[in-house]
Design a protein around this motif. Structure first.
Motif, PDB file in Angstrom:
ATOM      1  N   UNK A  69      -0.933   2.155   5.296  1.00 41.19           N
ATOM      2  CA  UNK A  69      -0.480   3.148   6.309  1.00 41.19           C
ATOM      3  C   UNK A  69       0.770   2.229   6.640  1.00 41.19           C
ATOM      4  N   UNK A  70       1.257   1.171   6.647  1.00 40.85           N
ATOM      5  CA  UNK A  70       2.182   0.402   7.314  1.00 40.85           C
ATOM      6  C   UNK A  70       3.496   1.007   6.507  1.00 40.85           C
ATOM      7  N   UNK A  71       3.448   0.920   5.051  1.00 37.58           N
ATOM      8  CA  UNK A  71       4.246   1.479   3.990  1.00 37.58           C
ATOM      9  C   UNK A  71       4.645   3.119   4.495  1.00 37.58           C
ATOM     10  N   UNK A  72       3.754   3.758   4.481  1.00 37.59           N
ATOM     11  CA  UNK A  72       3.847   5.205   4.753  1.00 37.59           C
ATOM     12  C   UNK A  72       4.705   5.705   6.265  1.00 37.59           C
ATOM     13  N   UNK A  73       4.121   4.696   7.015  1.00 35.59           N
ATOM     14  CA  UNK A  73       4.891   4.700   8.351  1.00 35.59           C
ATOM     15  C   UNK A  73       6.381   4.277   8.225  1.00 35.59           C
ATOM     16  N   UNK A  74       6.470   3.030   7.658  1.00 37.38           N
ATOM     17  CA  UNK A  74       7.922   2.445   7.632  1.00 37.38           C
ATOM     18  C   UNK A  74       8.879   3.737   6.990  1.00 37.38           C
ATOM     19  N   UNK A  75       8.192   4.218   5.917  1.00 42.17           N
ATOM     20  CA  UNK A  75       9.142   5.159   5.032  1.00 42.17           C
ATOM     21  C   UNK A  75       9.305   6.538   5.836  1.00 42.17           C
ATOM     22  N   UNK A  76       8.404   6.752   6.731  1.00 38.62           N
ATOM     23  CA  UNK A  76       8.706   7.787   7.689  1.00 38.62           C
ATOM     24  C   UNK A  76       9.929   7.626   8.594  1.00 38.62           C
ATOM     25  N   UNK A 128       4.504   5.567  -2.242  1.00 33.38           N
ATOM     26  CA  UNK A 128       6.250   5.652  -1.977  1.00 33.38           C
ATOM     27  C   UNK A 128       6.740   7.064  -2.288  1.00 33.38           C
ATOM     28  N   UNK A 129       6.205   7.632  -3.475  1.00 30.90           N
ATOM     29  CA  UNK A 129       6.841   8.893  -4.109  1.00 30.90           C
ATOM     30  C   UNK A 129       6.353   9.916  -3.131  1.00 30.90           C
ATOM     31  N   UNK A 130       5.110   9.834  -2.522  1.00 34.34           N
ATOM     32  CA  UNK A 130       4.705  10.841  -1.595  1.00 34.34           C
ATOM     33  C   UNK A 130       5.646  10.863  -0.417  1.00 34.34           C
ATOM     34  N   UNK A 173       2.835  -9.671   5.156  1.00 34.41           N
ATOM     35  CA  UNK A 173       4.074  -9.038   4.705  1.00 34.41           C
ATOM     36  C   UNK A 173       5.252  -9.606   4.988  1.00 34.41           C
ATOM     37  N   UNK A 174       6.403  -9.756   4.089  1.00 31.21           N
ATOM     38  CA  UNK A 174       7.875  -9.952   4.516  1.00 31.21           C
ATOM     39  C   UNK A 174       8.528  -8.626   4.668  1.00 31.21           C
ATOM     40  N   UNK A 175       8.816  -8.432   5.775  1.00 31.64           N
ATOM     41  CA  UNK A 175       9.822  -7.541   5.959  1.00 31.64           C
ATOM     42  C   UNK A 175      11.109  -7.506   6.203  1.00 31.64           C
ATOM     43  N   UNK A 176      12.195  -7.190   5.109  1.00 30.40           N
ATOM     44  CA  UNK A 176      13.381  -7.614   5.230  1.00 30.40           C
ATOM     45  C   UNK A 176      14.335  -6.475   5.271  1.00 30.40           C
TER      46      UNK A 176
END
Length: 221
Positions: free
Chosen positions: A41-48, A69-71, A205-208
């Motif tokens: 969920x964090x990944x999809x929100x970040x990429x939104x 990620x592709x989606x 997670x390490x977010x950079x």
């Protein structure tokens, strides 16, 4: 993150929908390596928030995170992912086929230590989820290929809390990974030109973000 908080978060937030959700559920039931729901969920929100068109993943496993990620990408987006385990590669290719996204994902077979030096990028988003003791080897290559303003996300950096523990509390066979992870986290969080945060969800997670600013960070007390 305590187990009751994690349970609440995962109860509140739904799993993925459609075939991607089927792949997610199957992996969880079978105990196959897949990012936990709160990280997905964090990944999809970040990429939104910060859309990307070119992504790199280190550690494909069954292909769920690459497909996620592709989606999140727009038309023409492409993911390059790396794995060296034949069983995982076969599962990932089958899952990409099920989703009809074979043309949107390139799966490179082999050791990331050998493959990364041959890649040039640039990538808008890089997801690192492979051998944790090799993160210090992978990171310079990722930083070289990360586009300005791009985001790098490294999974499992807290190692079940072991990263925060004293070295002598760690089993001897795990001390090398422990030392390398702590050194990497210190280096990244103090590096000029990077904005970073350690996010305590999943197993850490390490977010950079690669910025144009050259300042470092002062430790506060």
């Amino acid at each position: 993150m305590s187990s009751d908080i994690r349970s609440y978060i995962n109860d509140v937030q739904p799993l993925c929908a459609g075939v991607l959700g089927e792949i997610q559920r199957e992996a969880m039931v079978r105990g196959l390596p897949v990012i936990p729901p709160e990280v997905a969920r964090f990944v999809s929100t970040l990429l939104a928030i910060r859309p990307c068109q070119r992504a790199l993943e280190i550690g494909c496993a069954v292909g769920f995170s690459a497909a996620l990620i592709s989606s999140c990408m727009g038309e023409g987006g492409h993911v390059t992912t790396i794995d060296r385990y034949d069983e995982m590669i076969a599962r990932a290719r089958e899952n990409f086929r099920r989703l009809g996204i074979e043309d949107r994902i390139t799966l490179l077979e082999g050791d990331a230590r050998d493959i990364l030096p041959e890649l040039t990028g640039p990538y808008d988003f890089i997801f690192m989820d492979a051998a944790k003791g090799q993160y210090p080897v992978f990171f310079p290559h990722c930083l070289r290929m990360l586009a300005p303003g791009g985001i790098l996300l490294a999974d499992n950096v807290l190692q079940g809390g072991r990263t925060a523990a004293d070295r002598f509390e760690i089993p001897r066979r795990q001390r090398t990974t422990h030392t390398r992870m702590r050194a990497l986290l210190h280096e990244v969080t103090h590096a000029p030109g990077l904005e970073s945060s350690i996010v305590p969800i999943g197993d850490g997670l390490l977010l950079v973000c690669k910025t144009d600013r050259g300042h470092g960070h002062e430790r506060t007390t």
